[in-house]
Write an enzyme that holds these catalytic residues in place. Sequence first.
Site, short mmCIF file in Angstrom:
data_model
loop_
_atom_site.label_atom_id
_atom_site.label_comp_id
_atom_site.label_asym_id
_atom_site.label_seq_id
_atom_site.Cartn_x
_atom_site.Cartn_y
_atom_site.Cartn_z
N GLU A 182 0.81 -1.21 0.00
CA GLU A 182 0.00 0.00 0.00
C GLU A 182 0.85 1.27 0.00
OE1 GLU A 182 -2.69 0.41 3.29
OE2 GLU A 182 -3.41 2.31 2.48
N ASP A 183 1.94 1.27 0.75
CA ASP A 183 2.63 2.53 1.02
C ASP A 183 4.00 2.72 0.36
OD1 ASP A 183 0.54 3.30 2.57
OD2 ASP A 183 1.43 2.66 4.47
#
Length: 713
Positions: free
Chosen positions: A76-77
């Site tokens: 996600e990051d």
Amino acid sequence: MIRITDIIDKVSANHPGCDLDIIERAYIYSARVHEGQVRLSGEPYLSHPLEVAGILADMKLDWISVSAGLLHDVIEDTRSTPQEVRDLFGDDIFNIVSGVTKISVLPLKSSKERQAESIRKMILAMAKDIRVILIKLADRLHNMRTLQYHKEKKQLEIAQETLDIYAPIASRLGIFWIKTELENTSFMFLMPHEYRNIQNLVSKDRKEREEYIETVKGFLREQLAKNKLNGEVLGRYKNYYSIYQKMQTQGLAFEDIYDVIAFRIILDTIPQCYEALGIIHALWKPIAHKFKDYIGFPKPNLYQSLHTTVIGPKGERVEIQIRTHEMDKIAKSGIAAHWGYKEGKQIDERMSQRFAWIQNLVENQENFSNPTEFMESVRIDLFPDEVYVLTPRGDVKTLPKGATPVDFAYMIHTEVGNQCVGAKVNGRMVPLQYELRTGDVVSIITNKNHQPSKDWLNFVKTVKARSKIRQWIKTQEKDKSIGLGREMCEKAFQKNRLNFTSLLRTEEMAKVAEHFGFKTTEDLIASVGYGKITPLQVLSKFLQKPESNSAEKSLLNKIIGRVRKKKPHAGVIVKGIDDVLLRFGKCCQPVPGDSIVGYITRGYGITVHRTNCVNALKMNPDRQIEVDWSPELTETYPTKIRVRSYDRVGLLADIADSIAKNGANILSASTETAESKEVNSFFTIAVENTDHLRRVLSTIKKVKLVQEAERLS
Ligand code: MN
């Protein structure tokens, strides 16, 4: 900040001989991709996955869970890709990490509180591996521990979501210490005033209370020892949030809550637990209805204990829990406690029963040989018949499995369903028959002028969508019939110099409707459209001389006769309507077996064309109506054929003979002779259907000197 070596030590102590190398690799990779990222606290981002992995190691989870914990935010990051994670760490870790990611990106921020239960179900359903949930809980726990770095608005949002969604999930899985910590921290951020109030009340008279705790503990120990029971006795304050809840739900002041302090006795065996209960009840008077046997009847989340409340030494209520060490471990960690068991240990009958609540939900659960294998095979398939999807605003909708965007659209609103032209799932266009999956974010594209399609009935799953589509079709067919009926009546009336439209609102017309058994003139007109009554029948009620009516009728019959139109339907069914006035397009002369379509023709009812007829293709699609051949056909139908051949004596007779041999009638015939001695013969023949026609044509082709025999379109 916890160090990776501490984590590795913990995992190797709990799981001797496990793959520690993979944890180390996960750590190095996570450090590399998170490099340069900083938490709001100012710490390097890596501290977060490390803390999460640390919590998982404390829960005695396996190395796969701990590695996945280190990697839980990379997809996600960071610039890391799913493929890379799969290649480097294998399917198990990848599936868990992508499961955590899918839950993290759900647009739940604006969800209403009442949806909490659906969201919890959705999250549980999305996590096919229970370890996904355990990591998500550890993640949330650490985020709550560092919540003070967020802005106030964000703090409130996250705390509310934690209280509504994650604390109940922890409770459901029986991980009591996580549930308690999540609740207390959320409570502190959401209601700081009430939180401090309880904090003060608890610390008031603290010294006195602590003395009291020691007195009761000492007394209990003494009594157990007298009866040769070797047990651990604990006394603790209940957590602030549960004190607050008790004050709220029971409307009590703090002073009136006696069980702010809970005592716990931990023993070795179950018989000892019941023995200790007997001792306490003999000593202090138990309060009726307060005794609960969760050993004999465990809670669904595996919790076991004996609960009792008694009148204590100073006449006050004392709440006491009695359980074994094993039960205590499960009470604290729930399902996660079972990860600690060593490989190879058989699950006994009792253990199987404890897992019954999960067992029922899992496929092939009977034949597992050890706890690890069992846990790995645990797939949370709690709700196999439902899918949970989200609106773009984050509202959760529950649909039956197999439901499509059309079902979703009708669930939002009937108009949205009726005007649905397309759908996006997770930002991408999908076909309307796409099968929705749990966690999908669905948006519907509508168009005011769009109308439902009958084809939707083939794939919709919900009763609502089905009935709304059916209802729409019915209304639409009626609208078409009214339009058609009106045109037919206008034309018939015009011929007799009467204005149908102006007569429509008269008393006379209402009486005519009544005469034919209709409630309204609209129904009357619709039934003309359906072909149940003819416009002439209506007209006759307005004409002076009945004989002119019959003269007209016979003329019409003649015309109809010419186009072989004896019965109104002539073997064709108009879907949804009985007894419609029909005729066949002269241009293409359909015969049974041809694919056909109906057109509403001004003044003549419905004209049936072949679907590929040039004239039909040119017509307004709004006037199109679905038609089909009746399964019971007795008539013959005219169709034109052309026979190309070289001229010879007796040719026509031979062709006519081969037509007759096949049981077809010749209705008309003509020939053209070209200079090259080639002859084109045209016949209109009456056949039963396309098969019949094919037989006729193939017989003609066998006639001497015939080059070609074909149907004209
Ligand atoms: Mn995280």
